[in-house]
Design an enzyme around this catalytic site. Sequence first.
Site, mmCIF file in Angstrom:
data_model
loop_
_atom_site.group_PDB
_atom_site.id
_atom_site.type_symbol
_atom_site.label_atom_id
_atom_site.label_comp_id
_atom_site.label_asym_id
_atom_site.label_seq_id
_atom_site.Cartn_x
_atom_site.Cartn_y
_atom_site.Cartn_z
ATOM 1 N N HIS A 154 0.878 -1.202 -0.046
ATOM 2 C CA HIS A 154 -0.036 -0.023 -0.112
ATOM 3 C C HIS A 154 0.741 1.168 0.078
ATOM 4 O O HIS A 154 1.616 1.400 0.960
ATOM 5 C CB HIS A 154 -0.859 0.077 1.391
ATOM 6 C CG HIS A 154 -1.645 1.271 1.328
ATOM 7 N ND1 HIS A 154 -2.411 2.002 0.290
ATOM 8 C CD2 HIS A 154 -1.943 2.077 2.369
ATOM 9 C CE1 HIS A 154 -2.817 3.102 0.897
ATOM 10 N NE2 HIS A 154 -2.555 3.080 2.082
ATOM 11 N N HIS B 125 0.869 5.903 -1.007
ATOM 12 C CA HIS B 125 0.208 7.235 -1.355
ATOM 13 C C HIS B 125 1.345 7.782 -2.419
ATOM 14 O O HIS B 125 1.318 8.823 -2.466
ATOM 15 C CB HIS B 125 0.119 7.868 -0.172
ATOM 16 C CG HIS B 125 -0.723 7.209 0.830
ATOM 17 N ND1 HIS B 125 -2.051 7.790 1.195
ATOM 18 C CD2 HIS B 125 -0.497 6.463 1.777
ATOM 19 C CE1 HIS B 125 -2.624 6.912 2.156
ATOM 20 N NE2 HIS B 125 -1.469 6.117 2.686
ATOM 21 N N ASP C 181 1.709 -4.946 -20.228
ATOM 22 C CA ASP C 181 2.593 -5.795 -19.799
ATOM 23 C C ASP C 181 2.197 -6.190 -18.345
ATOM 24 O O ASP C 181 1.898 -7.465 -18.192
ATOM 25 C CB ASP C 181 4.237 -5.343 -19.775
ATOM 26 C CG ASP C 181 4.642 -5.468 -21.237
ATOM 27 O OD1 ASP C 181 3.940 -5.983 -22.103
ATOM 28 O OD2 ASP C 181 5.816 -4.835 -21.427
ATOM 29 N N HIS D 184 -7.627 8.010 -1.646
ATOM 30 C CA HIS D 184 -6.636 7.415 -0.866
ATOM 31 C C HIS D 184 -5.407 7.113 -1.491
ATOM 32 O O HIS D 184 -4.808 7.972 -1.220
ATOM 33 C CB HIS D 184 -7.357 5.976 -0.206
ATOM 34 C CG HIS D 184 -6.797 5.512 0.780
ATOM 35 N ND1 HIS D 184 -7.219 4.072 1.735
ATOM 36 C CD2 HIS D 184 -5.334 5.820 1.322
ATOM 37 C CE1 HIS D 184 -6.268 3.987 2.562
ATOM 38 N NE2 HIS D 184 -5.260 4.762 2.180
ATOM 39 N N TYR E 151 8.728 -13.122 -21.567
ATOM 40 C CA TYR E 151 9.554 -12.281 -21.318
ATOM 41 C C TYR E 151 10.542 -12.726 -20.377
ATOM 42 O O TYR E 151 9.849 -13.475 -19.332
ATOM 43 C CB TYR E 151 9.052 -10.766 -20.872
ATOM 44 C CG TYR E 151 10.010 -9.895 -20.156
ATOM 45 C CD1 TYR E 151 10.537 -9.043 -21.268
ATOM 46 C CD2 TYR E 151 9.765 -9.870 -18.973
ATOM 47 C CE1 TYR E 151 11.375 -8.078 -20.527
ATOM 48 C CE2 TYR E 151 10.817 -8.932 -18.165
ATOM 49 C CZ TYR E 151 11.714 -8.013 -19.274
ATOM 50 O OH TYR E 151 12.468 -7.198 -18.408
#
Length: 222
Positions: free
Chosen positions: A100, A102, A125, A165, A219
């Site tokens: 997580h 910001h 991709d 958020h 790849y």
Amino acid sequence: MTTLDLAVAGLRTQLVDLHRELTRWNLVVWTAGNVSARVPGADLLVIKPSGVSYDDLTPESMVVCDLDGNLVDGELSPSSDTAAHAYVYRHMPHVGGVAHTHSTYASAWAARGEPIPCVLTAMADEFGGEIPVGPFALIGGDEIGRGVVDTLNGQRSPAVLMRNHGVFTIGSDARAAVKAAVMCEDVARTAHLACEIGQPIPIPQNAVDSLHHRYRNVYGQH
């Protein structure tokens, strides 16, 4: 030490390194953001403690919680996002890591409540299409986790922009989740700049599908 003890110790060390990747790529400021990892073979997760500076993180400071978000081992309080991470692990068994952030540009798209359109091959991709927007949700309970799961179920994207958020990403392990967060910010910045100077050109769906398949199956080293 038991096999479980060794696994937890390894994840604690890995998570210290991965949180340094968040600061290295300028995805977080101060103590915001977090990374967690599912403990293989156990209903447990390892996560960053709440409000602790990235410079002060050590393997011993990382905390272990069950998949209801309850503290199992550690001296510090778990991240305020622990319930969200735990909800993701309970409802997405294939997920081994959650991150997580910001990060600035991706969070700007989240503030607008607008998905990032698939206008770059790097997006095709890594994300297999646009990066979707999840609902607004308050911090502290599992409401954010519900939004992450509901938005990403059926999507190829490992990233979601939670409205007003920031970014939540998932991966087969914690490193993959952090990589998705790094890539999310990179394409968010480029897409923003493209919008500033003109109208970005979406990639046709058949090309998106082809690029995503190649990235996943051809790849790199196998």
